[in-house]
Write a protein that holds these residues in place. Structure first.
Motif, PDB file in Angstrom:
ATOM      1  N   ASN A 214       0.833  -1.197   0.000  1.00  0.00           N
ATOM      2  CA  ASN A 214       0.000   0.000   0.000  1.00  0.00           C
ATOM      3  C   ASN A 214       0.876   1.259   0.000  1.00  0.00           C
ATOM      4  OD1 ASN A 214      -3.033  -0.913   0.540  1.00  0.00           O
ATOM      5  ND2 ASN A 214      -1.695  -2.249   1.751  1.00  0.00           N
ATOM      6  N   ASN A 215       0.224   2.403  -0.123  1.00  0.00           N
ATOM      7  CA  ASN A 215       0.947   3.661  -0.315  1.00  0.00           C
ATOM      8  C   ASN A 215       1.359   4.325   0.996  1.00  0.00           C
ATOM      9  OD1 ASN A 215       0.799   3.620  -3.179  1.00  0.00           O
ATOM     10  ND2 ASN A 215      -1.346   4.274  -3.055  1.00  0.00           N
ATOM     11  N   PHE A 216       2.074   3.603   1.812  1.00  0.00           N
ATOM     12  CA  PHE A 216       2.598   4.176   3.051  1.00  0.00           C
ATOM     13  C   PHE A 216       3.816   5.040   2.742  1.00  0.00           C
ATOM     14  CE2 PHE A 216       0.251   0.558   4.697  1.00  0.00           C
ATOM     15  CZ  PHE A 216      -0.291   1.042   5.874  1.00  0.00           C
ATOM     16  N   GLU A 217       4.077   6.007   3.642  1.00  0.00           N
ATOM     17  CA  GLU A 217       5.303   6.793   3.526  1.00  0.00           C
ATOM     18  C   GLU A 217       6.513   5.906   3.818  1.00  0.00           C
ATOM     19  OE1 GLU A 217       5.296  10.660   5.573  1.00  0.00           O
ATOM     20  OE2 GLU A 217       3.187  10.280   6.009  1.00  0.00           O
ATOM     21  N   ASP A 218       7.648   6.281   3.259  1.00  0.00           N
ATOM     22  CA  ASP A 218       8.886   5.546   3.537  1.00  0.00           C
ATOM     23  C   ASP A 218       9.180   5.551   5.034  1.00  0.00           C
ATOM     24  OD1 ASP A 218       9.266   4.984   0.876  1.00  0.00           O
ATOM     25  OD2 ASP A 218      10.590   6.696   0.522  1.00  0.00           O
ATOM     26  N   ASP A 219       9.741   4.457   5.504  1.00  0.00           N
ATOM     27  CA  ASP A 219      10.138   4.292   6.908  1.00  0.00           C
ATOM     28  C   ASP A 219       8.971   4.364   7.878  1.00  0.00           C
ATOM     29  OD1 ASP A 219      12.788   3.614   6.699  1.00  0.00           O
ATOM     30  OD2 ASP A 219      13.540   5.652   6.921  1.00  0.00           O
ATOM     31  N   THR A 220       7.757   4.100   7.393  1.00  0.00           N
ATOM     32  CA  THR A 220       6.647   3.917   8.330  1.00  0.00           C
ATOM     33  C   THR A 220       6.913   2.675   9.180  1.00  0.00           C
ATOM     34  OG1 THR A 220       5.030   4.966   6.860  1.00  0.00           O
ATOM     35  CG2 THR A 220       4.157   3.472   8.524  1.00  0.00           C
ATOM     36  N   LEU A 221       7.543   1.675   8.554  1.00  0.00           N
ATOM     37  CA  LEU A 221       7.864   0.429   9.235  1.00  0.00           C
ATOM     38  C   LEU A 221       9.252  -0.010   8.798  1.00  0.00           C
ATOM     39  CD1 LEU A 221       6.682  -1.937  11.032  1.00  0.00           C
ATOM     40  CD2 LEU A 221       6.049  -3.033   8.865  1.00  0.00           C
ATOM     41  N   LYS A 222      10.075  -0.428   9.743  1.00  0.00           N
ATOM     42  CA  LYS A 222      11.381  -0.974   9.395  1.00  0.00           C
ATOM     43  C   LYS A 222      11.769  -2.046  10.409  1.00  0.00           C
ATOM     44  CE  LYS A 222      14.617   2.194  11.761  1.00  0.00           C
ATOM     45  NZ  LYS A 222      15.767   3.106  11.568  1.00  0.00           N
ATOM     46  N   LYS A 223      12.862  -2.726  10.139  1.00  0.00           N
ATOM     47  CA  LYS A 223      13.249  -3.887  10.932  1.00  0.00           C
ATOM     48  C   LYS A 223      14.742  -3.825  11.267  1.00  0.00           C
ATOM     49  CE  LYS A 223      12.657  -8.935  10.442  1.00  0.00           C
ATOM     50  NZ  LYS A 223      12.242  -9.960   9.437  1.00  0.00           N
ATOM     51  N   ILE A 224      15.051  -4.014  12.556  1.00  0.00           N
ATOM     52  CA  ILE A 224      16.449  -4.076  12.996  1.00  0.00           C
ATOM     53  C   ILE A 224      16.748  -5.523  13.385  1.00  0.00           C
ATOM     54  CG2 ILE A 224      18.175  -3.197  14.606  1.00  0.00           C
ATOM     55  CD1 ILE A 224      16.315  -0.786  15.094  1.00  0.00           C
ATOM     56  N   ILE A 225      17.702  -6.133  12.723  1.00  0.00           N
ATOM     57  CA  ILE A 225      18.050  -7.529  12.973  1.00  0.00           C
ATOM     58  C   ILE A 225      19.259  -7.601  13.906  1.00  0.00           C
ATOM     59  CG2 ILE A 225      18.884  -9.674  11.902  1.00  0.00           C
ATOM     60  CD1 ILE A 225      17.294  -8.840   9.392  1.00  0.00           C
ATOM     61  N   ILE A 226      19.158  -8.475  14.911  1.00  0.00           N
ATOM     62  CA  ILE A 226      20.286  -8.727  15.807  1.00  0.00           C
ATOM     63  C   ILE A 226      20.792 -10.133  15.505  1.00  0.00           C
ATOM     64  CG2 ILE A 226      21.056  -8.994  18.196  1.00  0.00           C
ATOM     65  CD1 ILE A 226      17.993  -6.904  17.408  1.00  0.00           C
TER      66      ILE A 226
END
Length: 267
Positions: A214-226
């Motif tokens: 969908n047309n969300f803004e960039d960086d509405t959701l992101k993931k940090i992996i450990i």
């Protein structure tokens, strides 16, 4: 359509740099969700039913669970719960299946959840990476409610646009996608964990799939992996800084978990 940005944190300092999204007020605030396995999706517990994968049926099951919980919880409560929202949040607190997905305003609490819930193998090491998701509730809600020209941030259960998500409403009037919601702080754990929530609608898609489709803004959701190889090191760093089970779970269960870790037992 946006792409889901993923970052790998090799150190505690790198994690903090990725968690820093320039948040200074409610509009720029971000939420965090930790998971012990980076492959896990952002889906609520009621979507994980072993045999039912129809959203209409799952919504009806949630209604029945609420009714049963309301009927059977009376002897354990100091006051009678009548409000459907309060019941829903209390059910979530005690592990009942709901459409709620837990988040926190505190990145260190999310990191502790991720690392402490990672599963060790028989050798005492980890086979899977952990992860912390980062969500902008304001950006998320603005996209979900763009048809209403919404310009606010996280919503309250009392707001009119959230009413269609209420357990007491009819399924056909519910929104399709999750809403970022400020929870009712009706337990010490929710307060200690700076709890916030996403409440799902009709869609059974996990949030990361909804985001990329969908047309969300960039960086509405992101993931940090450990990485799995760094879990023990960073968890020890957190513990040294005072982020422990007894802080996350301010009760005897939290104290017991913290003491077990201190003496080298698995939790």
């Amino acid at each position: 359509m946006p792409t889901l940005n993923e970052h790998t944190a090799q150190t505690f300092q790198e994690f903090l740099s990725f968690a820093d999204m320039g948040q200074t007020d409610d509009d720029s605030a971000v939420w965090f969700r930790g998971t012990g396995n980076s492959s896990y999706s952002l889906s609520p517990s009621i979507h994980r039913h072993s045999s039912i994968n129809d959203s209409t049926k799952l919504f009806e099951i949630e209604k029945k669970l609420i009714t049963r919980f309301k009927e059977r919880s009376v002897p354990y409560l100091t006051y009678r719960l009548e409000d459907a929202w309060e019941l829903l949040f209390l059910m979530q607190h005690y592990g009942m299946p709901t459409r709620l997905l837990d988040w926190t305003e505190n990145p260190l609490i999310a990191l502790f959840f991720a690392l402490s819930s990672a599963r060790q193998n028989s050798a005492g090491t980890y086979d899977n990476d952990a992860a912390v998701w980062v969500l902008s509730p304001a950006k998320w809600n603005r996209c979900v409610f763009r048809h209403n020209s919404y310009q606010g941030g996280a919503m309250s259960p009392t707001e009119s646009m959230v009413s269609s998500y209420a357990p007491s409403k009819e399924y056909q009037y519910m929104h399709e996608h999750p809403v970022a919601l400020l929870g009712i702080h009706n337990s010490p754990r929710i307060v200690a964990q700076r709890g916030s929530f996403c409440l799902f609608g009709k869609s059974l898609q996990p949030m990361e799939q909804i985001y990329t489709a969908n047309n969300f803004e960039d960086d509405t959701l992101k993931k940090i992996i450990i990485p799995a190889s760094k879990i023990t090191e960073i968890l020890n760093k957190l513990t040294w800084m005072g982020i422990t089970d007894a802080v996350i779970y301010p009760d005897l269960e939290g104290l017991a978990k913290e003491t077990k870790r201190l003496f080298g037992f698995s939790v």
